[in-house]
Write a protein that holds these residues in place. Sequence first.
Motif, PDB file in Angstrom:
ATOM      1  N   TYR A   1      -2.596  20.895  10.256  1.00  0.00           N
ATOM      2  CA  TYR A   1      -1.386  21.607   9.123  1.00  0.00           C
ATOM      3  C   TYR A   1      -2.211  22.111   8.092  1.00  0.00           C
ATOM      4  CZ  TYR A   1       2.509  23.188   6.654  1.00  0.00           C
ATOM      5  OH  TYR A   1       3.396  23.812   6.182  1.00  0.00           O
TER       6      TYR A   1
ATOM      7  N   ARG B   1       0.623  -1.319   0.063  1.00  0.00           N
ATOM      8  CA  ARG B   1       0.205   0.042   0.052  1.00  0.00           C
ATOM      9  C   ARG B   1       0.902   1.189  -0.133  1.00  0.00           C
ATOM     10  NH1 ARG B   1      -3.733  -0.897   4.827  1.00  0.00           N
ATOM     11  NH2 ARG B   1      -1.773  -1.493   5.946  1.00  0.00           N
ATOM     12  N   LYS B   2       0.500   2.313  -0.643  1.00  0.00           N
ATOM     13  CA  LYS B   2       1.117   3.503  -0.686  1.00  0.00           C
ATOM     14  C   LYS B   2       0.735   4.291   0.453  1.00  0.00           C
ATOM     15  CE  LYS B   2       1.332   4.055  -5.894  1.00  0.00           C
ATOM     16  NZ  LYS B   2       1.064   4.636  -6.759  1.00  0.00           N
ATOM     17  N   PHE B   3       1.946   4.954   1.065  1.00  0.00           N
ATOM     18  CA  PHE B   3       1.909   5.993   2.087  1.00  0.00           C
ATOM     19  C   PHE B   3       1.087   7.315   1.573  1.00  0.00           C
ATOM     20  CE2 PHE B   3       3.641   9.404   4.928  1.00  0.00           C
ATOM     21  CZ  PHE B   3       3.290   8.753   6.029  1.00  0.00           C
ATOM     22  N   ASN B   4      -0.085   7.223   2.291  1.00  0.00           N
ATOM     23  CA  ASN B   4      -0.955   8.393   1.838  1.00  0.00           C
ATOM     24  C   ASN B   4      -1.453   9.244   3.368  1.00  0.00           C
ATOM     25  OD1 ASN B   4      -2.479  10.075   0.492  1.00  0.00           O
ATOM     26  ND2 ASN B   4      -4.287   8.431   0.299  1.00  0.00           N
ATOM     27  N   TYR B   5      -0.574   9.747   4.048  1.00  0.00           N
ATOM     28  CA  TYR B   5      -0.844  10.564   4.974  1.00  0.00           C
ATOM     29  C   TYR B   5      -1.201  11.927   4.881  1.00  0.00           C
ATOM     30  CZ  TYR B   5      -0.072  12.755   9.773  1.00  0.00           C
ATOM     31  OH  TYR B   5      -0.525  13.421  10.730  1.00  0.00           O
ATOM     32  N   LYS B   6      -2.318  12.331   5.486  1.00  0.00           N
ATOM     33  CA  LYS B   6      -2.603  13.858   5.215  1.00  0.00           C
ATOM     34  C   LYS B   6      -2.951  14.422   6.648  1.00  0.00           C
ATOM     35  CE  LYS B   6      -4.978  13.005   0.803  1.00  0.00           C
ATOM     36  NZ  LYS B   6      -6.119  12.140   0.474  1.00  0.00           N
ATOM     37  N   PRO B   7      -1.998  15.368   6.986  1.00  0.00           N
ATOM     38  CA  PRO B   7      -2.078  15.910   8.390  1.00  0.00           C
ATOM     39  C   PRO B   7      -3.378  16.822   8.466  1.00  0.00           C
ATOM     40  CG  PRO B   7      -0.552  17.264   6.654  1.00  0.00           C
ATOM     41  CD  PRO B   7      -1.171  16.042   6.131  1.00  0.00           C
ATOM     42  N   ILE B   8      -3.733  16.527   9.632  1.00  0.00           N
ATOM     43  CA  ILE B   8      -5.167  16.960  10.111  1.00  0.00           C
ATOM     44  C   ILE B   8      -5.171  18.632  10.447  1.00  0.00           C
ATOM     45  CG2 ILE B   8      -6.988  16.816  11.676  1.00  0.00           C
ATOM     46  CD1 ILE B   8      -6.370  13.947  11.709  1.00  0.00           C
TER      47      ILE B   8
END
Length: 107
Positions: free
Chosen positions: A22, A13-20
């Motif tokens: 920021y 799986r690809k890393f798909n982090y979206k900061p909440i």
Amino acid sequence: MGVFFFYNNRKPRKFNYKPILYDPDEEARKEKLKNRIEAVKREMGVLPERSEIDKKDFKSEFVSQTRFLKKRKSREESGESSFITNNKILIFIGIVLLLIFIFWLLR
């Protein structure tokens, strides 16, 4: 135990982090406001000029903050010798052994 198949490999799986919390627009706005406040304080004479702040000698400041570099500087100032002068005999023996090995190979 799983069986390995060439035609059905699963991909990670690809890393798909979206900061909440920021927000880059808000960060830019805060930085701009901070710079504007500093400029006004400089005009009023509360803060020193920017050039006076930037004139600090980085090298001396860095050396004063690191334990290893402080020790080295104090050793150099006190006249203690460096690695080469402390180990002249070891370096000489190493060179002689290297020369003997080279002459032994050429025989």
